[in-house]
Design a protein around this motif. Structure first.
Motif, PDB file in Angstrom:
ATOM      1  N   GLY A 136      -5.857   2.854   1.780  1.00 20.63           N
ATOM      2  CA  GLY A 136      -5.861   1.752   2.051  1.00 20.63           C
ATOM      3  C   GLY A 136      -6.148   0.745   1.105  1.00 20.63           C
ATOM      4  N   ILE A 137      -6.750   1.060  -0.188  1.00 21.15           N
ATOM      5  CA  ILE A 137      -7.101   0.142  -1.024  1.00 21.15           C
ATOM      6  C   ILE A 137      -6.096  -0.348  -1.786  1.00 21.15           C
ATOM      7  N   PRO A 138      -4.988   0.292  -2.305  1.00 20.91           N
ATOM      8  CA  PRO A 138      -4.018  -0.308  -3.021  1.00 20.91           C
ATOM      9  C   PRO A 138      -3.180  -1.200  -2.193  1.00 20.91           C
ATOM     10  N   TYR A 139      -2.975  -0.828  -0.830  1.00 21.81           N
ATOM     11  CA  TYR A 139      -2.461  -1.872   0.068  1.00 21.81           C
ATOM     12  C   TYR A 139      -2.994  -3.090   0.218  1.00 21.81           C
ATOM     13  N   LEU A 140      -4.659  -2.929   0.502  1.00 23.13           N
ATOM     14  CA  LEU A 140      -5.227  -4.121   0.709  1.00 23.13           C
ATOM     15  C   LEU A 140      -5.145  -4.880  -0.620  1.00 23.13           C
ATOM     16  N   VAL A 141      -5.235  -4.473  -1.933  1.00 19.30           N
ATOM     17  CA  VAL A 141      -5.009  -5.190  -2.977  1.00 19.30           C
ATOM     18  C   VAL A 141      -3.606  -5.800  -3.081  1.00 19.30           C
ATOM     19  N   PHE A 142      -2.454  -5.171  -2.703  1.00 21.32           N
ATOM     20  CA  PHE A 142      -1.240  -5.859  -2.785  1.00 21.32           C
ATOM     21  C   PHE A 142      -1.198  -7.093  -1.681  1.00 21.32           C
ATOM     22  N   LEU A 143      -2.038  -6.920  -0.648  1.00 24.46           N
ATOM     23  CA  LEU A 143      -1.729  -8.164   0.327  1.00 24.46           C
ATOM     24  C   LEU A 143      -2.618  -9.333  -0.143  1.00 24.46           C
ATOM     25  N   VAL A 144      -3.593  -8.937  -0.763  1.00 25.65           N
ATOM     26  CA  VAL A 144      -4.509 -10.113  -1.286  1.00 25.65           C
ATOM     27  C   VAL A 144      -3.757 -10.818  -2.645  1.00 25.65           C
ATOM     28  N   LEU A 145      -3.211  -9.910  -3.443  1.00 27.65           N
ATOM     29  CA  LEU A 145      -2.400 -10.464  -4.535  1.00 27.65           C
ATOM     30  C   LEU A 145      -1.052 -11.267  -4.155  1.00 27.65           C
ATOM     31  N   PHE A 146      -0.212 -10.714  -3.351  1.00 28.55           N
ATOM     32  CA  PHE A 146       1.126 -11.236  -3.098  1.00 28.55           C
ATOM     33  C   PHE A 146       1.316 -11.730  -1.743  1.00 28.55           C
ATOM     34  N   VAL A 147       0.370 -11.857  -0.908  1.00 31.21           N
ATOM     35  CA  VAL A 147       0.409 -12.379   0.448  1.00 31.21           C
ATOM     36  C   VAL A 147      -0.639 -13.644   0.548  1.00 31.21           C
ATOM     37  N   VAL A 148      -1.932 -13.292   0.291  1.00 33.12           N
ATOM     38  CA  VAL A 148      -2.973 -14.123   0.578  1.00 33.12           C
ATOM     39  C   VAL A 148      -3.119 -15.179  -0.191  1.00 33.12           C
ATOM     40  N   LEU A 149      -3.054 -14.669  -1.359  1.00 38.23           N
ATOM     41  CA  LEU A 149      -3.174 -15.742  -2.585  1.00 38.23           C
ATOM     42  C   LEU A 149      -2.088 -16.848  -2.730  1.00 38.23           C
ATOM     43  N   PRO A 150      -0.693 -16.135  -2.409  1.00 35.69           N
ATOM     44  CA  PRO A 150       0.489 -17.267  -2.481  1.00 35.69           C
ATOM     45  C   PRO A 150       0.194 -18.180  -1.220  1.00 35.69           C
TER      46      PRO A 150
END
Length: 262
Positions: free
Chosen positions: A9-23
């Motif tokens: 789940g780490i790649p998905y977590l990184v994706f969420l942080v970079l492209f959902v949470v930060l924006p």
């Protein structure tokens, strides 16, 4: 380092942080600050005191509501016929409804524009009607597929039981099939109404000079007013979240079914 299934789940977590949470953090930052970076609620209050912004919101609601209603009126009979018929080729017919979505969006709307130009002559004469036609043409499959999936999965024994108890086909449909297909309807409404509020590309390509929420946000960012544009985007996000909560879990489940079929 020991590998575990949680590591997947780490790649998905990184994706969420970079492209959902930060924006979203950036969106909130610009929405509640001014040009100098100081906290302010002027962007929020300015939206609800601006007649142009409120008019655009109401116009977007109107286009989305009419588009959704037209899609539902066209999609439900089609989906019901396909799901309940015994045609051997109904899967092929469903595929025919999906095939236009394989074609580039711009090409489809351009082709529709040429057809409407031949019929009307001047597309500027009926901007609202042309917008609804374009939106319906674009989003109709998203209404058909969830309803078709829901009806096709209904237990046939329920309708047979209703008929055995003396119900005629009309009563059986109104008391059994229609209520049980409501989750599919809710799913289709969600998949059509929300995008129709913001899809300004159809309006632009059909030479519609009016604004909807998507084009209003784009105009703010084009004028480098990132603070005002971020606030409008945030308000629209809140409206979408509220609408999604009102549809309930059943609609979300059938949306996943429809998405899987798509």
């Amino acid at each position: 380092m020991k590998f575990s299934r949680k590591s997947l789940g780490i790649p998905y977590l990184v994706f969420l942080v970079l492209f959902v949470v930060l924006p979203l953090i950036v969106l909130f930052w610009y929405a509640f600050t001014d040009g100098t970076g100081h906290f302010t609620v002027t962007n929020f209050t300015g939206f609800f005191t601006d007649p142009n912004a409120l008019g655009t919101l109401l116009y977007s609601f109107a286009i989305a509501a009419v588009t959704t209603a037209v899609c539902l009126l066209l999609a439900y009979p089609t989906a019901y016929f396909l799901a309940t018929s015994r045609l051997k080729s109904k899967s092929v017919i469903v595929m025919i409804f999906v095939m236009p979505m394989w074609i580039n969006f711009s090409l489809r709307i351009t082709a529709l524009k040429e057809v409407l130009t031949v019929i009307e002559g001047n597309l500027a004469m009926h901007p609202f009607l042309n917008s609804v036609i374009g939106m319906t043409y674009d989003f109709l499959p998203f209404m058909i597929l969830p309803i078709y999936t829901t009806i096709s999965r209904l237990d046939g024994a329920l309708t047979e039981a209703a008929m055995d108890l003396g119900a005629d086909p009309r009563t059986t449909f109104l008391t059994v099939t229609l209520p049980l297909s409501v989750p599919g309807i809710i799913s289709g409404v969600s998949m059509v109404f929300l995008p129709a509020m913001t899809n300004y590309v159809v309006l632009d390509m059909l030479y519609n000079s009016t604004y909807i929420m998507g084009s209003l946000i784009g105009s703010y960012f084009a004028a480098y007013n990132w603070n005002g544009g971020s606030m409008i985007a945030l308000i629209l996000l809140a409206i979408i979240c509220l609408f999604t909560l009102l549809t309930g879990d059943d609609g979300e489940e059938d949306a996943q079914r429809g998405g899987a079929l798509l």
